[in-house]
Design a protein around this motif. Structure first.
Motif, short mmCIF file in Angstrom:
data_model
loop_
_atom_site.label_atom_id
_atom_site.label_comp_id
_atom_site.label_asym_id
_atom_site.label_seq_id
_atom_site.Cartn_x
_atom_site.Cartn_y
_atom_site.Cartn_z
N THR A 132 -21.64 20.26 1.41
CA THR A 132 -21.07 21.55 1.83
C THR A 132 -20.54 22.37 0.66
OG1 THR A 132 -18.78 20.80 2.17
CG2 THR A 132 -20.35 20.42 3.97
N ARG A 168 -24.53 18.83 12.23
CA ARG A 168 -23.97 20.10 12.71
C ARG A 168 -23.49 19.98 14.15
NH1 ARG A 168 -28.79 23.77 10.05
NH2 ARG A 168 -27.79 24.14 8.01
N GLU A 169 -24.29 19.34 15.00
CA GLU A 169 -23.93 19.20 16.40
C GLU A 169 -22.66 18.38 16.57
OE1 GLU A 169 -27.37 17.53 18.20
OE2 GLU A 169 -28.49 19.44 18.23
N ASP A 171 -20.38 18.23 14.30
CA ASP A 171 -19.36 18.86 13.45
C ASP A 171 -18.78 17.84 12.46
OD1 ASP A 171 -17.87 20.94 12.43
OD2 ASP A 171 -16.23 20.66 13.84
N TYR A 173 -18.82 17.83 9.33
CA TYR A 173 -18.15 18.45 8.17
C TYR A 173 -17.10 19.47 8.59
CZ TYR A 173 -21.87 15.98 5.83
OH TYR A 173 -22.71 14.98 5.39
N GLU A 174 -16.63 19.36 9.81
CA GLU A 174 -15.48 20.12 10.31
C GLU A 174 -15.61 21.63 10.06
OE1 GLU A 174 -12.29 18.08 8.30
OE2 GLU A 174 -12.03 16.73 10.01
N GLY A 175 -16.75 22.15 10.44
CA GLY A 175 -16.96 23.59 10.34
C GLY A 175 -17.47 24.08 9.01
#
Length: 232
Positions: A132, A168-169, A171, A173-175
């Motif tokens: 990220t 992503r689904e 989450d 990486y917490e947004g």
């Protein structure tokens, strides 16, 4: 996607830390080239022997770190440091560091698919860096350190994209958006010889001690089942 794959995605969060060393200089190759002590002898496979194995290509920051991580993984016969992801011919460390090409520091992984799968190598890739942070890993900043997962065919592309979709689904990486590039593999350029096995050959180098080895150890702590017997 198997449940165990999801678990390993979650483990990635435990490994994402900010390295605080600024000892790696991007402007010259000389700062990387000083050997601190003799490394133990390692038997290398010949090009003919390596040619019998599958290859995979990844970029996730300093190739010293990435090479050491993948060489600790069961089924990986060798990891080679180099450059990929750009269109220019004959890239070298100096022009990569100066941002003259679009290449990134990358590795070529030779692996035995009967021991480790491409899907598992993708798990190693995502589990050993922060996907990220755009154009950055730890103290290293610049497009040459960006996150790239290369694919050679549609099956590999689907594995990579499927992994990202699950992350992503859930989450994971917490947004924080995943910045990893999913790129068709075109060409790998082997890096200068002094970059090969750099971590093993230069254990007392400040960058190796403060950045590369801690990153490798975090990977080992969380992915013990992936390690070679002598890598624990």
């Amino acid at each position: 996607m198997k449940y165990t794959q999801v678990v390993f995605l979650a483990l990635t969060l435990l490994m994402v830390t900010s390295c605080k060393s600024n000892t790696k200089q991007n402007s010259t190759a000389d700062s990387k080239a000083v050997a601190q002590e003799s490394a133990p002898e390692v038997i290398k496979l010949s090009p003919q022997e390596l040619g019998t194995y599958e290859t995979a290509y990844f970029a996730s920051g300093c190739f010293w770190c990435v090479e050491a991580i993948f060489e600790s993984v069961r089924g990986v016969k060798e990891a080679v440091s180099g450059y990929a992801g750009g269109i220019e011919d004959n890239p070298n460390y100096k022009i990569i560091g100066n941002g003259i090409t679009r290449h990134a520091e990358a590795i070529e992984v030779y692996y035995d698919p009967e021991i480790i799968s491409f899907t598992e190598l993708v798990q190693v890739f995502f589990g050993s860096h922060d996907p990220t942070t755009l154009n950055q890993q730890g103290p290293d900043r610049g497009s040459q350190y960006r996150s790239i997962a290369f694919y050679k065919n549609e099956k590999e592309k689907n594995i990579i994209e499927g992994y990202i979709q699950v992350a992503r689904e859930m989450d994971i990486y917490e947004g924080n958006p995943i910045t990893t590039e999913v790129t068709k593999f075109e060409k790998f350029w082997k890096a200068e010889e002094y970059h090969q096995d750099y971590e093993r050959k230069n254990p007392n180098n400040a960058y190796v001690r403060n950045v590369s080895v801690p990153r490798l150890n975090r990977f080992k702590e969380n992915f013990g089942d992936f390690l070679k017997k002598d890598a624990h």
